[in-house]
Each structure stands twice: as C-alpha cells, then as structure tokens.
Write an enzyme that holds these catalytic residues in place. Sequence first.
Site, short mmCIF file in Angstrom:
data_model
loop_
_atom_site.label_atom_id
_atom_site.label_comp_id
_atom_site.label_asym_id
_atom_site.label_seq_id
_atom_site.Cartn_x
_atom_site.Cartn_y
_atom_site.Cartn_z
N ASP A 11 0.23 -9.72 -1.36
CA ASP A 11 -0.35 -8.86 -0.33
C ASP A 11 -1.58 -9.56 0.22
O ASP A 11 -2.09 -10.51 -0.40
CB ASP A 11 -0.74 -7.50 -0.93
N TYR A 43 -5.53 -8.70 6.93
CA TYR A 43 -4.60 -9.39 7.84
C TYR A 43 -4.34 -8.52 9.08
O TYR A 43 -3.98 -9.03 10.13
CB TYR A 43 -3.25 -9.62 7.16
N GLY A 44 -4.47 -7.21 8.89
CA GLY A 44 -3.99 -6.25 9.90
C GLY A 44 -4.68 -6.33 11.24
O GLY A 44 -4.18 -5.81 12.23
N THR A 76 1.88 -5.36 6.94
CA THR A 76 1.52 -6.27 8.03
C THR A 76 2.36 -7.55 7.97
O THR A 76 2.96 -7.97 8.95
CB THR A 76 0.02 -6.60 7.95
N CYS A 187 1.64 0.98 5.09
CA CYS A 187 0.68 -0.02 4.62
C CYS A 187 0.49 0.24 3.14
O CYS A 187 0.35 1.39 2.72
CB CYS A 187 -0.64 0.15 5.37
N THR A 188 0.48 -0.82 2.35
CA THR A 188 0.46 -0.62 0.90
C THR A 188 -0.90 -0.14 0.38
O THR A 188 -1.01 0.22 -0.78
CB THR A 188 0.90 -1.91 0.18
N HIS A 189 -1.90 -0.11 1.24
CA HIS A 189 -3.17 0.52 0.83
C HIS A 189 -3.08 2.05 0.86
O HIS A 189 -3.84 2.72 0.19
CB HIS A 189 -4.30 0.11 1.78
#
Length: 272
Positions: A11, A43-44, A76, A187-189
């Site tokens: 990630d 990165y987003g 992303t 989004c993995t967050h």
Amino acid sequence: MSSRDAIGVFDSGLGGLTAVKEFLRVLPNEKIIYFGDTGRVPYGTRSRDTIRKYAFQDAQFLLSHNVKMVVAACGTVSSVAGDLLREKLAVPYTGVVNPTAYTAVRVTKNRRVGIIGTAATVNSHSYKLRLQKLNPEIKVFEQACPLFVPLVENGIIDPRDVITQSVVARYLDPLRDQGIDTLILGCTHFPILREAISDFMGEKVRLIDSGLETAVYAAKVLREQDLLSDNPNEQTPEFFVSDTPDGFKNVAGLFLGRDMEHTVTQIDIEQY
Ligand code: DGL
C-alpha cells in the site's frame, strides 16, 4: 519456510494493513510480506505517472522476496496502475477494485451504489466503470474524501469526535441524499472510519470493505492455481516500510485490530 511461499501485499502507507487483517483471518496459514510506502504516502493526490512508477517499484520490491502473489491493497494503485501490474508481473496479481465491485453488484438490491475513495481513485472512475460493466443498470455515485486519509493517519477516528463527525458529514452528505443501499469503502484507510461512516449513513446502507473482498478473491486465485500453503501453523507477517519504523507498532495494532508479533524493517524503495 522460504518467502517464495509468501503473499506480497503493498500500500502507499499503512492503510493496507486493514486488508492484511482480513488476509490473516481468511488465509491463516499464509505468510504475508507487507510493504508500506510510508516515505512517499499519500499517493491519492499524485499524478498518474508518479503513481504508476511508485506502484511498479513497490511490486518489484515484493518480487525480490520471491512472493507467489502480489496484492495492491490500495484503492489508488488498483485504480491507476492495475493494468500495468497485471500485464508486467510474472506472478498472479490482484488489486482491490474488481473483487469489491463484484461483491457490491451482488449485494445491492436497489442498484444504487456509492463509492468513496481518494481523488485519484474517483477521478479514474475505476469502480464506476467496473460496476457498470458487471451490471449496466447500476447507478453509481462517486465521492472523493481526501481528508479521510490524514484523519486516519493522525488517529482522529472516534465517531464521537466532533472533527471526525464534521469531516464525515461534509463528504457524505451528498451521498446520503441519493438513496444508495451499498457504499464501497474504496480506499484501504477507510475501514478505520467505518463506525463514523456507518453512524452517518444509517444502518440501511451496507458498507463494503475492499480488504475483506480482496482476501476472499486472493484465496480463490491461489486455490485455483494450487498455490495455497499447506502449513497448518499461523505465520508471522513481515513488514517493510520506506520511512522510519518508529511508532509502527502502535499504528499497526490499530489497523490490524490486535497486537501481534512481527518484525518491521526500513528499506530504500528508490533502489527498485
Ligand atoms: N490507502 C490508499 C488507498 O487505498 C490511500 C492513501 C493514499 O492516498 O496514498 O487509496
């Protein structure tokens, strides 16, 4: 055990650990090698070219550990560089978009699906395109939530915290009026904000966590290719980061949902 038996997960930072949590549950016999690009997160907000370059380096690092599969646990990367990784990597690859979109199409009843992610993810329309390819009748409502990532990285996640509540309301208000019954956490967050998101959207809106769906999909790919580990013991994951590992333990505990034995090593990602 050699690291050839491991699944490589990466990630832009630590958000992908929410996916690792699901991998450990769904595939308890597998060893996970995780790379979090903590030196270059986020990165987003970056350009397509930069995201693709970073993603390719991240995958090369994992391949240097002879992993048997590469997973981009990052909405992303999956949205902007998925085609590149799928084409160039010599081992099976999956991102989070396709498995998650597939599940959303299965569970929506009214065919009104929301998707939240970083600006790069939403601008790519990756989820929307995939959802409508799977079912052209689905109506998709997209919303970028760029401030969710720093909220999570700074631990401002309590659903009773007025800052959390107001940022959630600011982004999700337009979605709440659209009558969606399914919302993809693209989004993995974002699973870290699940409670606050769910409180705001109401219990009738089903939240789809990209980490869980991706772990289930990875298990299917490994089974089909006869690559599943037959080691019955729980494996200790290995973590790598591109910035200082100080403080990793506390944050990792939050993202993984538990404290666990692990090693964490800093590497120079620019070498790959
Ligand atoms: N975890 C990343 C994702 O899933 C978001 C963080 C970033 O902007 O790098 O999109």
